[in-house]
Write a protein that holds these residues in place. Structure first.
Motif, PDB file in Angstrom:
ATOM      1  N   SER A 294      36.589  34.680  56.471  1.00  0.00           N
ATOM      2  CA  SER A 294      36.479  35.151  57.852  1.00  0.00           C
ATOM      3  C   SER A 294      37.073  34.151  58.837  1.00  0.00           C
ATOM      4  O   SER A 294      37.417  34.511  59.964  1.00  0.00           O
ATOM      5  N   TYR A 306      40.026  44.118  56.557  1.00  0.00           N
ATOM      6  CA  TYR A 306      38.706  44.499  57.082  1.00  0.00           C
ATOM      7  C   TYR A 306      38.448  45.978  56.843  1.00  0.00           C
ATOM      8  O   TYR A 306      39.365  46.814  56.884  1.00  0.00           O
ATOM      9  N   PRO A 312      34.957  41.586  56.383  1.00  0.00           N
ATOM     10  CA  PRO A 312      36.132  41.086  55.665  1.00  0.00           C
ATOM     11  C   PRO A 312      36.076  41.419  54.176  1.00  0.00           C
ATOM     12  O   PRO A 312      35.005  41.399  53.563  1.00  0.00           O
TER      13      PRO A 312
END
Length: 616
Positions: A294, A306, A312
């Protein structure tokens, strides 16, 4: 009894003509300038969207004739094109890129007529106009994609040849730079790669670097291939829209023109044609740290994407499979959960790749990545729109077993999104992203004059024919004229009912020609009746012999004309097809009206009666 139809045959003729007249009516009501709003990526407009559109129109004091929400789309009708254009710009600015805003021409057919399937006849772009898109192909993205494919291929080739390299990176002007561990391997690499890549130019950089650049000829060929492949895919997408007689052609070095005559759902056309969506399948890197990912810290062979919730997901950079291997896709529902899904079929190569991948990665997660290019609202130094790549993980599934060329994609929110995704995958992934740089509803520039002159020619031809038949054949000429008008009504009604029929300027010529051919049958019949009367036949026998004796000649003549039209339609394109359709329909209908219709009228007047003289 001679010259008497049974009741069922009289009713059949009357009902057929009445149905033809009913379905011809929508052509009298015209069309309203309209703006159509639909969600992108298959999402649907709702009551809140409807309220937002109404608010925009009220704020800008734009009066709508009506605003209707139906099947997830909003259709706003206006009284004139000036208000339509202003409303389109204001609505697009207010709603942003979450919705597709398109100009439209909506039929003004009354609801009761539309409910029974009544629609106006579709006119070609040369008569009524339609929607026209000018599309810009992003050649930079096409060449970058080719460069990425080259890099992946080089890694595989060098590993197989056991040539050690330090890195493979992108250079300037779409070149690829390979850095080796030592200078000895450069000559071996050049010898190997020249065989498999004859279109590349090789330049040594320092002691250990090798630059691979596309030749000028190869660059031109790559650009041409990108255009031609996109043209093929756009034609498939137009087929999905069901548009008849479209125009899809190249314009200049990197643009494509798409003209869709008589299309009703322009918002959907804009979304489907302009979409650059495709799917990629990536294995998930389970060893990566999500917290570090991230913050952008990922292994060199991986990248962060994403999902819909913004979480993520670390994927291996190299895709297992791309959308170019998809041969078919259909939307449906999962039998267990009832959730929307898309069933995907792959070609032989794609099925083999997927089979081997899933075999080696049982119980490991694989992600489906949705890739789409959107307009950033910015332009480059040449004034061309800058496209931004948007990617989203739509699902992550654990591989439970080996599967091949057929599988399902889940994690889709709505049936509309599943249907839209299926259409895009089925019609093919665009080789290079395209951007609609100009969209307009085309008015019939020459069409107004074409229509006026075509109608004038048709009316004059019709009037002269009617007058001649009345003067020369008297009452039987009136029968012929009534049948001729019924022929026109039935032809318009049938053209309105047929989903693929489009009236073009050559089509009008076919209609005018069919006017003369329709009375030709009656001329044969009436002359045969006169001949029988001269030979001493009674009136009733002359009428009967006139119709039955002339039938074979009429049938043979019209059949050869229809067969010629079939050949014209089979080998012709565009305007030639339009001419063949209207002429063949006109001739076929004339056999019904000129033989069955006029005989019914003759039977009503003369059938079963003692008549000494005919008005013929």
């Amino acid at each position: 009894m001679l010259n008497r139809y049974p009741l069922w045959k009289n009713l059949m003729v009357i009902i057929v003509v009445a149905i033809g007249a009913l379905y011809s009516l929508p052509n009298l009501y015209g069309e309203d300038p309209a703006v159509q709003i639909s969600g992108t990526r298959g999402q649907q407009a709702n009551t809140q969207t409807l309220a937002d559109v109404q608010k925009v129109l009220d704020e800008h004091q734009l009066k709508a004739k009506s605003i209707v929400l139906k099947d997830g789309n909003i259709l706003a009708r206006f009284n004139n094109t000036d208000t339509q254009l202003l409303a389109k710009d204001d609505i697009a600015q207010a709603l942003g890129d979450n919705y597709s805003i398109a100009l439209n021409l909506a039929p003004a057919t009354p609801k009761w007529l539309a409910d029974i399937g009544g629609t106006p006849m579709k006119w070609g772009l040369d008569l009524r106009g339609g929607v026209r898109f000018l599309m810009q192909v992003d050649m930079n993205a096409a060449l970058q994609k080719r460069q990425q494919q080259l890099e992946d291929g080089l890694r595989t080739e060098l590993r197989k040849a056991k040539l050690r390299y330090r890195s493979i990176t992108a250079g300037q002007n779409y070149s690829t730079v390979v850095t080796f561990l030592n200078a000895d391997e450069i000559s071996q690499a050049k010898h190997l790669l020249r065989k498999s890549h004859p279109d590349l130019a090789f330049t040594e950089i320092g002691d250990t670097g090798l630059s691979l650049t596309l030749s000028e000829k190869a660059l031109v060929e790559a650009r041409n291939n990108a255009i031609e492949q996109n043209l093929t895919i756009l034609r498939r997408r137009v087929q999905e829209l069901g548009v008849s007689e479209p125009v899809i052609q190249r314009q200049g070095a990197d643009r494509i023109v798409v003209e869709l005559p008589g299309i009703q759902d322009t918002a959907r056309a804009k979304e489907i044609l302009g979409a650059t969506a495709t799917l990629e399948f990536h294995l998930v890197n389970q060893n990566a740290n999500l917290d570090a990912a991230s913050r952008g810290l990922v292994p060199a062979d991986s990248e962060v994407k994403y999902d819909k919730q913004g979480r993520p997901v670390v994927l291996y950079r190299r895709a297992v499979l791309g959308g170019d291997h998809i041969t078919n896709a259909t939307a449906g529902n999962d039998h267990q959960t009832g959730q929307p899904q898309v069933s995907v079929s792959l070609d032989a190569e794609g099925g083999e790749i997927m089979s081997q991948t899933t075999k080696l990665n049982i119980d490991k997660p694989m992600a489906t990545l949705y890739v789409e290019y959107k307009d950033s609202g910015k332009k480059d130094a040449n004034g061309k729109p800058v496209l931004v790549k948007h990617e989203q993980v739509i699902n992550v599934a654990t591989i439970r077993g080996r599967f091949g060329s057929q599988f399902q994609i889940t994690g889709i929110d709505t049936p509309a999104e599943a249907q839209n995704l299926a259409v895009l995958l089925r019609s093919g992934a665009l080789t290079a992203p395209i951007q609609i740089v100009e969209e307009r509803t085309v008015g019939p520039s020459l069409g107004a004059q074409n229509v006026a002159q075509g109608l004038q020619a048709g009316i004059w031809g019709l009037a002269i024919t009617i007058l001649f038949m009345l003067v020369y054949y008297r009452l039987f000429g009136l029968f012929s004229d009534i049948a001729l008008l019924a022929n026109m009504v039935l032809l318009v009604g049938l053209m309105s009912l047929l989903p693929g029929a489009t009236l073009t300027m050559p089509g009008i010529a076919g209609i005018v020609l069919s006017v003369g051919m329709s009375v030709d049958a009656n001329v044969l019949i009436f002359e045969r009746i006169r001949e029988e009367l001269r030979n001493g036949r009674s009136v009733q026998q002359a009428i009967n012999e006139g119709y039955s004796g002339a039938f074979s000649s009429i049938f043979d003549a019209n059949l050869t004309t229809i067969l010629t039209c079939v050949v014209l339609y089979a080998i012709g394109t565009g305007p030639v097809k339009g001419f063949a359709v209207t002429l063949s329909l006109g001739v076929a209908i004339s056999m019904f009206t000129a033989i069955t219709g006029t005989r019914m009228l003759a039977n009503w007047v003369y059938g079963g009666k003692r008549v000494k003289k005919l008005s013929i």
